[in-house]
Design a protein around this motif. Structure first.
Motif, mmCIF file in Angstrom:
data_model
loop_
_atom_site.group_PDB
_atom_site.id
_atom_site.type_symbol
_atom_site.label_atom_id
_atom_site.label_comp_id
_atom_site.label_asym_id
_atom_site.label_seq_id
_atom_site.Cartn_x
_atom_site.Cartn_y
_atom_site.Cartn_z
ATOM 1 N N VAL A 65 36.219 42.563 40.799
ATOM 2 C CA VAL A 65 37.436 42.312 40.025
ATOM 3 C C VAL A 65 38.350 41.342 40.765
ATOM 4 O O VAL A 65 38.908 40.395 40.172
ATOM 5 C CB VAL A 65 38.174 43.638 39.752
ATOM 6 C CG1 VAL A 65 39.587 43.373 39.222
ATOM 7 C CG2 VAL A 65 37.391 44.489 38.759
ATOM 8 N N LEU A 66 38.499 41.538 42.069
ATOM 9 C CA LEU A 66 39.354 40.648 42.864
ATOM 10 C C LEU A 66 38.801 39.231 42.893
ATOM 11 O O LEU A 66 39.571 38.254 42.802
ATOM 12 C CB LEU A 66 39.489 41.198 44.290
ATOM 13 C CG LEU A 66 40.270 42.510 44.431
ATOM 14 C CD1 LEU A 66 40.224 43.001 45.871
ATOM 15 C CD2 LEU A 66 41.714 42.325 43.973
ATOM 16 N N LEU A 67 37.474 39.092 42.998
ATOM 17 C CA LEU A 67 36.859 37.769 42.984
ATOM 18 C C LEU A 67 37.114 37.065 41.646
ATOM 19 O O LEU A 67 37.451 35.879 41.605
ATOM 20 C CB LEU A 67 35.348 37.875 43.232
ATOM 21 C CG LEU A 67 34.876 38.054 44.660
ATOM 22 C CD1 LEU A 67 33.358 38.231 44.696
ATOM 23 C CD2 LEU A 67 35.272 36.853 45.516
ATOM 24 N N ALA A 68 36.925 37.815 40.560
ATOM 25 C CA ALA A 68 37.145 37.236 39.233
ATOM 26 C C ALA A 68 38.607 36.828 39.044
ATOM 27 O O ALA A 68 38.913 35.766 38.467
ATOM 28 C CB ALA A 68 36.728 38.232 38.158
ATOM 29 N N LEU A 84 30.512 30.142 41.217
ATOM 30 C CA LEU A 84 31.070 30.526 42.516
ATOM 31 C C LEU A 84 31.225 32.043 42.649
ATOM 32 O O LEU A 84 30.956 32.616 43.712
ATOM 33 C CB LEU A 84 32.426 29.839 42.715
ATOM 34 C CG LEU A 84 32.380 28.336 43.027
ATOM 35 C CD1 LEU A 84 33.789 27.768 43.094
ATOM 36 C CD2 LEU A 84 31.650 28.099 44.357
ATOM 37 N N VAL A 85 31.657 32.693 41.569
ATOM 38 C CA VAL A 85 31.848 34.146 41.614
ATOM 39 C C VAL A 85 30.517 34.869 41.786
ATOM 40 O O VAL A 85 30.405 35.809 42.582
ATOM 41 C CB VAL A 85 32.574 34.634 40.342
ATOM 42 C CG1 VAL A 85 32.463 36.161 40.204
ATOM 43 C CG2 VAL A 85 34.034 34.239 40.382
ATOM 44 N N VAL A 86 29.489 34.450 41.056
ATOM 45 C CA VAL A 86 28.172 35.087 41.186
ATOM 46 C C VAL A 86 27.619 34.865 42.590
ATOM 47 O O VAL A 86 27.118 35.802 43.231
ATOM 48 C CB VAL A 86 27.204 34.540 40.117
ATOM 49 C CG1 VAL A 86 25.785 35.035 40.401
ATOM 50 C CG2 VAL A 86 27.638 34.971 38.734
ATOM 51 N N PHE A 87 27.706 33.614 43.073
ATOM 52 C CA PHE A 87 27.187 33.310 44.413
ATOM 53 C C PHE A 87 27.909 34.129 45.476
ATOM 54 O O PHE A 87 27.282 34.795 46.310
ATOM 55 C CB PHE A 87 27.346 31.816 44.701
ATOM 56 C CG PHE A 87 26.938 31.426 46.096
ATOM 57 C CD1 PHE A 87 25.609 31.246 46.427
ATOM 58 C CD2 PHE A 87 27.899 31.258 47.084
ATOM 59 C CE1 PHE A 87 25.224 30.905 47.711
ATOM 60 C CE2 PHE A 87 27.542 30.911 48.377
ATOM 61 C CZ PHE A 87 26.201 30.732 48.694
ATOM 62 N N THR A 88 29.248 34.085 45.448
ATOM 63 C CA THR A 88 30.033 34.808 46.459
ATOM 64 C C THR A 88 29.847 36.316 46.316
ATOM 65 O O THR A 88 29.733 37.042 47.316
ATOM 66 C CB THR A 88 31.525 34.456 46.315
ATOM 67 O OG1 THR A 88 31.685 33.047 46.347
ATOM 68 C CG2 THR A 88 32.335 35.095 47.434
ATOM 69 N N GLY A 89 29.822 36.785 45.050
ATOM 70 C CA GLY A 89 29.670 38.222 44.823
ATOM 71 C C GLY A 89 28.353 38.760 45.324
ATOM 72 O O GLY A 89 28.302 39.821 45.964
ATOM 73 N N LEU A 90 27.266 38.046 45.055
ATOM 74 C CA LEU A 90 25.958 38.506 45.527
ATOM 75 C C LEU A 90 25.869 38.435 47.039
ATOM 76 O O LEU A 90 25.214 39.269 47.683
ATOM 77 C CB LEU A 90 24.847 37.678 44.887
ATOM 78 C CG LEU A 90 24.674 37.850 43.368
ATOM 79 C CD1 LEU A 90 23.580 36.947 42.838
ATOM 80 C CD2 LEU A 90 24.372 39.313 43.030
ATOM 81 N N TRP A 104 26.706 44.988 42.015
ATOM 82 C CA TRP A 104 27.832 45.110 41.091
ATOM 83 C C TRP A 104 28.957 44.132 41.434
ATOM 84 O O TRP A 104 29.762 43.792 40.561
ATOM 85 C CB TRP A 104 28.384 46.532 41.108
ATOM 86 C CG TRP A 104 27.603 47.487 40.266
ATOM 87 C CD1 TRP A 104 26.356 47.983 40.530
ATOM 88 C CD2 TRP A 104 28.009 48.058 39.025
ATOM 89 N NE1 TRP A 104 25.957 48.834 39.528
ATOM 90 C CE2 TRP A 104 26.964 48.900 38.589
ATOM 91 C CE3 TRP A 104 29.147 47.955 38.245
ATOM 92 C CZ2 TRP A 104 27.020 49.624 37.415
ATOM 93 C CZ3 TRP A 104 29.220 48.688 37.063
ATOM 94 C CH2 TRP A 104 28.156 49.502 36.658
ATOM 95 N N VAL A 105 29.048 43.679 42.655
ATOM 96 C CA VAL A 105 30.110 42.726 43.006
ATOM 97 C C VAL A 105 29.954 41.463 42.178
ATOM 98 O O VAL A 105 30.881 41.007 41.492
ATOM 99 C CB VAL A 105 30.069 42.395 44.514
ATOM 100 C CG1 VAL A 105 31.159 41.382 44.855
ATOM 101 C CG2 VAL A 105 30.241 43.653 45.349
ATOM 102 N N GLY A 106 28.752 40.874 42.227
ATOM 103 C CA GLY A 106 28.512 39.650 41.473
ATOM 104 C C GLY A 106 28.488 39.876 39.973
ATOM 105 O O GLY A 106 29.007 39.056 39.200
#
Length: 326
Positions: A65-68, A84-90, A104-106
């Motif tokens: 949520v914070l990344l988004a 960027l969100v998927v890359f950073t989240g994963l 779940w982060v990504g």
């Protein structure tokens, strides 16, 4: 095992329904699809995994949520933000502290960006709330209603391993007496090694399922199976000694006929103890071990065979000791 699977499946379905009802009718959250989704995945194989999973999942979703939110504020292009969100989240989710929930982060970030929720703080808070709610319902339901135990897995592993060890001991007795092929025996030993690995896994599941479990005191004891697992090292040593003696052309390595008969009797008696699980039947085994010791120190026509007999005696004695340790 079928009963446990049915119970867990029923609890997962109930958790999903309850999470959906609470999220839609009580909290009136818009499109709370994450609530039942999280609830299903938190009905896990042990209570400990459910509670640990709740903390991991809530933590992973919070980071997503914070990344988004950050991407929605500073990156105007949805396509660029999504990548960027998927890359950073994963990448962040690969931290072992998140466990299986790290993905779940990504995923959370991806869903929020793609649905256009990343710039709306209220919707971001809703996604976090519904995930925490669903995960909590799944974890609590799993912990309170028939919390899972793995006694059946333990009992099955004990029965299979005891039978396999008894079979190998009987085949070893036949090899000692000259009526069994060493290659066939080693094939049986590979089967035993595989069952030992399964038994160790069953013990781990049993110990974990007892932790934080309201029914933990009813769990089957793992000591009998652990005792069987401890037979593996001396059993493997015994097979090697018997096989080496049987292949050797040097007469001083292979015990004489009488000594082989005593060893064969001992192994058959040990097989009976392993199969029955009754340590009271070890008295005959102990007497046969004493007879082997007597053969090793008493000069006879067969004492030229003491090297081979001695190599068999030590692991055989350890088998007797460990079978009597329960």
């Amino acid at each position: 095992m079928a009963r446990r699977s049915l119970v867990q499946t029923t609890k997962a379905a109930a958790a999903a329904v309850i999470a959906w009802i609470v999220a839609t009718s009580v909290l009136e959250l818009p499109q709370p699809f994450l609530a039942p989704y999280a609830a299903v995945f938190l009905v896990q194989a042990t209570v400990y995994r459910s509670l640990r999973g709740w903390a991991q999942q809530v933590g992973a979703v919070s980071v997503g949520v914070l990344l988004a939110a950050a991407a929605g504020q500073f990156i105007p292009s949805v396509t660029v933000a999504l990548g960027l969100v998927v890359f950073t989240g994963l990448l962040i989710g690969s931290w072992r502290g998140f466990g299986e929930s790290g993905v779940w982060v990504g995923i959370t970030g991806m869903l929020l960006i793609s649905y256009g929720n990343a710039t709306e703080p209220v919707l971001l808070a809703d996604r976090l709330l519904e995930t925490a709610l669903g995960a909590a319902i799944g974890a609590v339901l799993n912990a309170v209603i028939l919390p899972p135990l793995h006694g059946e897995r333990l009992r099955t592993a004990t029965s299979r391993l005891a039978s396999a060890i008894a079979d190998v001991l009987e085949k070893t007795a036949a090899l000692v007496r000259g009526g069994e092929a060493a290659d066939l025996l080693h094939e049986r030993m590979r089967d035993v090694r595989s069952l030992v690995a399964e038994a160790e896994e069953a013990i781990g599941w049993t110990q974990e399922s007892r932790y934080l479990n309201l029914r933990g005191r009813r769990e089957t004891r793992e000591e009998p199976l652990a005792n069987l697992v401890s037979l593996w090292p001396p059993l493997a040593q015994l097979i090697d000694a018997v096989s080496e003696a049987a292949r050797s052309e040097q007469p001083f390595r292979h015990p004489g006929e009488y000594a082989r008969g005593v060893v064969g009797d001992l192994l058959e008696a040990l097989a009976e103890v392993a199969r029955s699980g009754d340590p009271d039947k070890l008295d005959r085994c102990r007497k046969l071990v004493e007879e082997i010791d007597h053969l090793l120190v008493t000069p006879t026509d067969e004492v030229t065979t003491s090297i081979g007999l001695g190599a068999m005696a030590l692991p055989a004695r350890r088998l007797v000791q460990r079978l009597g340790a329960d």
